[in-house]
Write a protein that holds these residues in place. Structure first.
Motif, PDB file in Angstrom:
ATOM      1  N   TYR A 192       0.823  -1.210   0.000  1.00 30.02           N
ATOM      2  CA  TYR A 192       0.000   0.000   0.000  1.00 30.02           C
ATOM      3  C   TYR A 192       0.858   1.263   0.000  1.00 30.02           C
ATOM      4  O   TYR A 192       1.964   1.271   0.546  1.00 30.02           O
ATOM      5  N   PHE A 236      -4.607  -9.933   2.892  1.00 32.13           N
ATOM      6  CA  PHE A 236      -4.298  -8.945   1.859  1.00 32.13           C
ATOM      7  C   PHE A 236      -3.330  -9.467   0.803  1.00 32.13           C
ATOM      8  O   PHE A 236      -2.765  -8.714   0.022  1.00 32.13           O
ATOM      9  N   TRP A 238      -3.974 -11.052  -1.891  1.00 33.43           N
ATOM     10  CA  TRP A 238      -4.490 -10.864  -3.251  1.00 33.43           C
ATOM     11  C   TRP A 238      -4.227  -9.458  -3.787  1.00 33.43           C
ATOM     12  O   TRP A 238      -4.288  -9.224  -4.996  1.00 33.43           O
ATOM     13  N   ARG A 239      -3.866  -8.510  -2.893  1.00 37.79           N
ATOM     14  CA  ARG A 239      -3.547  -7.143  -3.328  1.00 37.79           C
ATOM     15  C   ARG A 239      -2.079  -6.990  -3.728  1.00 37.79           C
ATOM     16  O   ARG A 239      -1.689  -5.973  -4.291  1.00 37.79           O
ATOM     17  N   ARG A 241       1.253  -7.118  -5.702  1.00 36.05           N
ATOM     18  CA  ARG A 241       1.642  -7.178  -7.104  1.00 36.05           C
ATOM     19  C   ARG A 241       2.705  -8.265  -7.307  1.00 36.05           C
ATOM     20  O   ARG A 241       3.330  -8.720  -6.362  1.00 36.05           O
TER      21      ARG A 241
END
Length: 268
Positions: A192, A236, A238-239, A241
């Motif tokens: 993030y 998280f 799946w977020r 990259r």
């Protein structure tokens, strides 16, 4: 343990290697010792829960000792409350049994049962931890009699709160583990733009009152492989990259914070 039939809710009795209820429903005990109490109409999907591949990766991660402080803290805390008693304790969402086995070792006089919706997880657990009872079942429909359990442990696992209040006897305990504010924040920093701390779970369980809360925090130094495994275990993942996965996999070591909040509730 006071098991009940998942179909008619009558008591289940073990006769040889078959669990039977008064209505004639029966459930075979597997050769590994567990029982499958998840009828096909309650499954929700063909293979609910974690895949065998994910379970093997998780077992490798846990066996490396990265979460051992949490396991030892849980076992010690339960022993303070239940040591020397013939308590009946349930570990909801037990996975491959890492924490369940530690609870059983800390409470040799207790009856400890691990429950998970994933059949592969329960098979793995039952193969390794022969002294613990395991069952395949849904946490939304617990196969236990009313007011029959002295304690339930919930480590991140989903649950039906009405079921918790139904199965835990008066004066019994519910022990929950949730992420602390800084849990795995270094992973978040890779994913993030702005890292937000975990918000403390503001929870109230009907029929229970909170009696104690503790925080457990420490730094882990992970290998690249362990780091990718742990990321895969998080909600998280799946977020992340592709470059994040590659960076972790190629890392010689990766340091991140483990931060847990343990809360003890008592049944009114």
């Amino acid at each position: 343990m006071s098991l009940i039939c998942p179909l008619c809710h009558q008591p289940l009795l073990l006769q040889a290697t078959i669990y039977r209820c008064g209505a004639g429903h029966q459930f075979d005990q597997a050769k590994e010792g567990y029982v499958n109490l998840l009828p096909v109409q309650h499954k929700g999907s063909r293979q609910p829960g974690d895949s065998p591949e994910m379970l093997l990766a998780r077992r490798e991660f846990l066996d490396a000792g990265y979460y051992q402080p949490l396991r030892d803290h849980l076992a010690s805390w339960l022993a303070q409350r239940l040591q020397g008693t013939s308590a009946q304790l349930l570990d909801i969402g037990c996975g491959e049994g890492y924490y369940t086995a530690a609870m059983a070792a800390a409470l040799p006089s207790a009856q400890v049962c691990g429950l998970d919706v994933a059949k592969a997880a329960i098979r793995m657990a039952a193969k390794r931890y022969r002294s613990v009872k395991f069952c395949v079942a849904s946490s939304q429909r617990l196969p236990f009699a009313d007011a029959s359990l002295d304690a339930v442990v919930r480590i991140y696992a989903p649950c039906n709160e009405d079921e918790l209040s139904r199965v835990v006897k008066q004066g019994g305990y519910l022990l929950t583990v949730t992420p602390g504010p800084h849990h795995l924040q270094q992973f978040k920093a890779l994913i993030y733009r702005k890292v937000q701390l975990h918000v403390a779970e503001e929870k109230a369980y009907a029929g229970f009152h909170q009696i104690e809360q503790q925080n457990l925090a420490y730094t882990m130094t992970l290998s690249g492989k362990a780091a990718t495994t742990l990321l895969q275990m998080t909600p998280f993942a799946w977020r992340a990259r592709e470059d994040v996965w590659q960076t972790l996999a190629e890392a010689t070591e990766f340091s991140c914070d483990a931060d847990f909040t343990l809360t003890l509730w008592q049944r009114d």
